[in-house]
Design a protein around this motif. Sequence first.
Motif, PDB file in Angstrom:
ATOM      1  N   TYR A  71      33.892  82.092  22.292  1.00  0.00           N
ATOM      2  CA  TYR A  71      32.725  81.369  21.788  1.00  0.00           C
ATOM      3  C   TYR A  71      31.472  82.186  22.093  1.00  0.00           C
ATOM      4  CZ  TYR A  71      29.185  77.746  21.181  1.00  0.00           C
ATOM      5  OH  TYR A  71      28.081  77.033  20.769  1.00  0.00           O
ATOM      6  N   GLU A  95      27.240  82.631  21.031  1.00  0.00           N
ATOM      7  CA  GLU A  95      26.007  82.240  20.351  1.00  0.00           C
ATOM      8  C   GLU A  95      25.178  83.501  20.142  1.00  0.00           C
ATOM      9  OE1 GLU A  95      23.126  78.703  21.404  1.00  0.00           O
ATOM     10  OE2 GLU A  95      22.472  80.497  22.495  1.00  0.00           O
ATOM     11  N   VAL A 125      26.826  80.766  15.574  1.00  0.00           N
ATOM     12  CA  VAL A 125      27.862  80.756  16.610  1.00  0.00           C
ATOM     13  C   VAL A 125      29.194  81.148  15.997  1.00  0.00           C
ATOM     14  CG1 VAL A 125      26.716  78.990  17.998  1.00  0.00           C
ATOM     15  CG2 VAL A 125      28.393  78.289  16.289  1.00  0.00           C
ATOM     16  N   ARG A 126      30.062  81.651  16.843  1.00  0.00           N
ATOM     17  CA  ARG A 126      31.434  81.933  16.462  1.00  0.00           C
ATOM     18  C   ARG A 126      32.352  81.364  17.529  1.00  0.00           C
ATOM     19  NH1 ARG A 126      31.979  88.357  16.629  1.00  0.00           N
ATOM     20  NH2 ARG A 126      29.809  88.276  15.925  1.00  0.00           N
ATOM     21  N   LEU A 172      28.460  70.709  19.445  1.00  0.00           N
ATOM     22  CA  LEU A 172      27.735  71.562  18.509  1.00  0.00           C
ATOM     23  C   LEU A 172      26.675  70.769  17.756  1.00  0.00           C
ATOM     24  CD1 LEU A 172      30.542  73.806  16.914  1.00  0.00           C
ATOM     25  CD2 LEU A 172      28.940  74.404  18.719  1.00  0.00           C
ATOM     26  N   ILE A 191      26.701  71.116  11.110  1.00  0.00           N
ATOM     27  CA  ILE A 191      27.565  72.267  11.312  1.00  0.00           C
ATOM     28  C   ILE A 191      28.138  72.703   9.972  1.00  0.00           C
ATOM     29  CG2 ILE A 191      29.595  73.152  12.520  1.00  0.00           C
ATOM     30  CD1 ILE A 191      29.187  70.485  14.294  1.00  0.00           C
ATOM     31  N   ALA A 223      30.888  75.067   8.926  1.00  0.00           N
ATOM     32  CA  ALA A 223      31.999  75.844   9.470  1.00  0.00           C
ATOM     33  C   ALA A 223      32.540  76.761   8.389  1.00  0.00           C
ATOM     34  CB  ALA A 223      33.086  74.905   9.984  1.00  0.00           C
ATOM     35  N   ARG A 251      28.917  78.009  11.879  1.00  0.00           N
ATOM     36  CA  ARG A 251      29.989  78.286  12.834  1.00  0.00           C
ATOM     37  C   ARG A 251      31.037  79.095  12.097  1.00  0.00           C
ATOM     38  NH1 ARG A 251      34.961  77.577  14.734  1.00  0.00           N
ATOM     39  NH2 ARG A 251      35.282  76.987  16.914  1.00  0.00           N
TER      40      ARG A 251
END
Length: 1071
Positions: free
Chosen positions: A303, A305, A322-323, A362, A369, A371, A458
């Motif tokens: 994770y 940021e 983020v990932r 999140l 979010i 994704a 994300r």
Amino acid sequence: MNYSQQQQAPPFAANGSGSGTRLPPPVPATAAPFSLLVKNSPREVVLVANNSNSSESGPDVALLLRTVEQTAAKVTLNARVQPAQSIELLTYTSRPPIPVLGLLGVLIVGDDAFVGVVTAADVVADIDGTPVRQITAVEFISLSSDVYDRVHAPVARSFYDDDFTGSGAPGTATPASAVHPCDAIMRLLASGTFYFAAGGASSSYDLSRTAQYLATTPEPNQTQDSQFVWNAFMMGPLVSVLEAAAALNESDQSFLINVIQGYVGKAHAGQRSLTIISRMGSRRAGTRYNTRGIDDAGAVANYVETEMIYRTPEQLLSFVQVRGSVPVFWDQPGIQVVGHKVQVTRSRDATRPAFERHMGELHDRYGRIIAVNLVSQDGGGETVLATEYKAQFDADPAKVPTERRLVDFDFHAECKGNNYAALSRLVDRVQPDLVRMMCFLVDTQNHQAIMHQTAVFRVNCVDCLDRTNVVQGLLAQQALNYFAQGLPVHLEDDFKQLWANNGDAISRIYAGTGALKSGFTRSGKRTLAGLLDDSVKSVNRFVINNFQDKTRQDTIDALLGKTKTRKLEVRDPVLEGIKRELHARAAEFTHVHDLHIHVGTYNVNGRLPQEPLDAWLSNGAGVRPDIFAIGFQEIVELTAGQIVSADPVKRQIWQQELVKVIRRCHGDDYVLVCDGQLVGAAIFIFAKSALTASIHSVEMSIVKTGMGGITGNKGGISVSLTAYDTPFCFVTAHFAAGQSNVEDRNDDFATIASESLFKRGRSIPDHDHIVWFGDFNYRVDMENEAVRRLVAQGSLGELLQRDQLLNQRRLQRAFHGYDEGAITFPPTYRYNNGTDVYDTSEKNRIPAWCDRILFQSKNSSKVAAAAASLRAASPSAAHGAAATTMKFELLSYTRAELKVSDHKPVLALLRVAAVEINHARKQAIYKSLFSQRTSRNPFRVLMAEQEQKSAAATAAKASSSAWTGVLIALDDDGSASSTATAAAAAPALPPPSSDLQQWWAVPTSTPSNPGIASGLGSGSFHPLGLQAAMVPAAGPNPWASSTSLGFTSAPPSGAGSSASPSSNPNWSLLD
């Protein structure tokens, strides 16, 4: 943050970011804000703030650390902050003073406690006036021995070198003269991936937080983001001590530094700058194949940021992405050669609470979010992840698309043949989301926020490295183009270099090599050289990830406090009192929940279900259990082929039967929390669906004991979980067979109990409540005919006197401290299959109680123990505690009359109380107690004030040898008198005590106001510039009314002393 401050620093760029940029030299040692000194007999370490050598105001203060107690289970330190002038620093000569840039904290490694400090760092950026430094060297100093003072960490070989072989891992048994115990940790911290920002009390920047948070959160409410602070565990024992010192006005010195792992890089073009900050999460940290998916707390692997900050003279723009790993429970067992062999380890229903925790965090942090899922969907291993991810999104359609949106983009299929232009289709799909989420934009001249970022991308692939880095780079460019009208030409190449460096850094941390496809990130196109470079990196990853990452993982776990070590306790008298009061008020922040747990064990002899299991999974008490813990043995036939590769099909069939029967007997609201298999042994944990949100930290450990630990035909499976805030461990096991192999069975128990390990080095005994259930194979030591006759007569008591397990427990050779219910049922082994007739085969086995259930409750946590004692004293207290027990209460223990196997299944119904802690309430009580303690403890405040007054008086009367001090002097009207008047009206007070003198240890005949010599001959030098030492004469109790205070002069340097240093130095009047 001060957005009006213009950056006048030279053009910084970590690792080089293009032409025209350069790195400044590292901070010289002479400018280090701290000095670390060490002495032996007793072993002490002192960290002195060199405020007098800087522009910082205030006197020098010091943090003193000393080991006061060591046991097999715990190391206890004394830690306190005090004026540096009160410490005899001339005695700290075990090694030369060490220039220190910041304190990392304290850590137990092996048998010793170490204090970690940063000794070298390069400035790589300047953010809001604060230099950001990349750590290049650290040192860990033992607090108990000088053995390692002559062993220095090698810095030539990085922790992330591709040829890393794992030597020097924390705690490994290597010669002390060759390798420091903290060698691997020191190389990890000095690997070039750790950063901190510290610019003194007047200039600071929290690297763990985004620009939007720092600008929109009032400064008194700002806190570090602990998930991005990698030395948070090391700092933990010292934070409360330093906070107490600050609250008591002893010091406002920031000894500790917050360290992030990831990447920081900056480029300049005139008055414009571009900064990239990547913060890697520490909650589920680790290496590629050792850390995948999600955990019960909602933390995901890899994770990160990533924040991009673009600054002009008029504006500041921040854009965050983020990932993180696909947020379901999955791993990749075995050696990974080609493609991804993915195994989902938990059902969708059981995954739901963790998924919601992750997405909820999140959403609370960033807003909506988006994704972006880049995994392949071609039917291979990655497709499993895509399917499970989508299933979790679809499970709550009400939140789509208002709170979250899933965008599937098969990167490999879309960009097949290096057609990276196809990425524009993805950009077009998410463009409306980018416009809607905006960025954080500030008018720095008018100090006004123009817009806020209200959502976040994300992005994930399988590893969240190569594909993810390419896509995040494109999204960052789109944000710049849309919100800042693009970059100046001079910064475009720098942006590409910075982003590629960022991708390489994250990839090296997680996978051991630089990122694949980085050539495209740097140049915007795929080239033959880039393809060859990717091939080399792929080969290196295969070797590193499959064969070397375990040692790397161990080092990361040691740094983060996830390995089993002795407990480290730092004592401070004020804080110890607060802790005692807090535990005494446990009832105010705890709630007790009554849990019923149904435990069952069944050796099925390789058979499939052929009859209803209702008699085994129901209970006569009419209770709907909250948790089912079910264990099987011989779920497959123990053939050579099964031992090598166990077939999961039979386990799945039994699982389906369990689900069907549990729901038929107790209702539909049960879900599978976890399951596992070791050849023939299998375990299943079910829970009420309403309870799953309160079950977390679910882990599994498997230990083989067959053929001396080589094979899995015998062994145990342990599941650790926390219900509310109470830790449970469920262990199903199959021990060695054979009538006479008692010692082998004892060894199997001891091996499983000691080698079943969970995160942070926890083992089975570390849980509050433990249940063992399985085919333990203990027999009855009696002739076959006699056993069968007594069974037929129902004379079980006589048989139980010869039961091997009961006798081994009496001798404390196995299951010592465990309880078992009274056995009122006939032996469960061995029957003819399909009958109620004991074995009539050629082997003619002696009937025995092989299948057993034992349990233990310890209430090992202090809060649980406090809650237990309070409720024991007042059982009618709140929460209906009259019906609860803090230890297991056995409600039933019997067997079920099933016939499919040569064993009869055994079941037990247990009741126990699980403690739930209201952490917010607990913290509020702690703060209240802390405030009360510090406000009514003026002694330390007066000590600090006196030190300042005495320093001022000494400076004012430098020409006189007499020393005069005042504690408190008031005029008749209550106002403070002048120094001269007070000196004449009040007796002088001494400086604070030190290791070589105590202010009350003086003779009654000594004059009350003596002069004090410098204690140093002319020309003598101390690295910290102190010029005085005090040696006491013996004396009586200072509080006696007839005692007058006095002092003796210290002899010149090198001269003999009339008194030796105290063998028991006074550490604190409050100790």
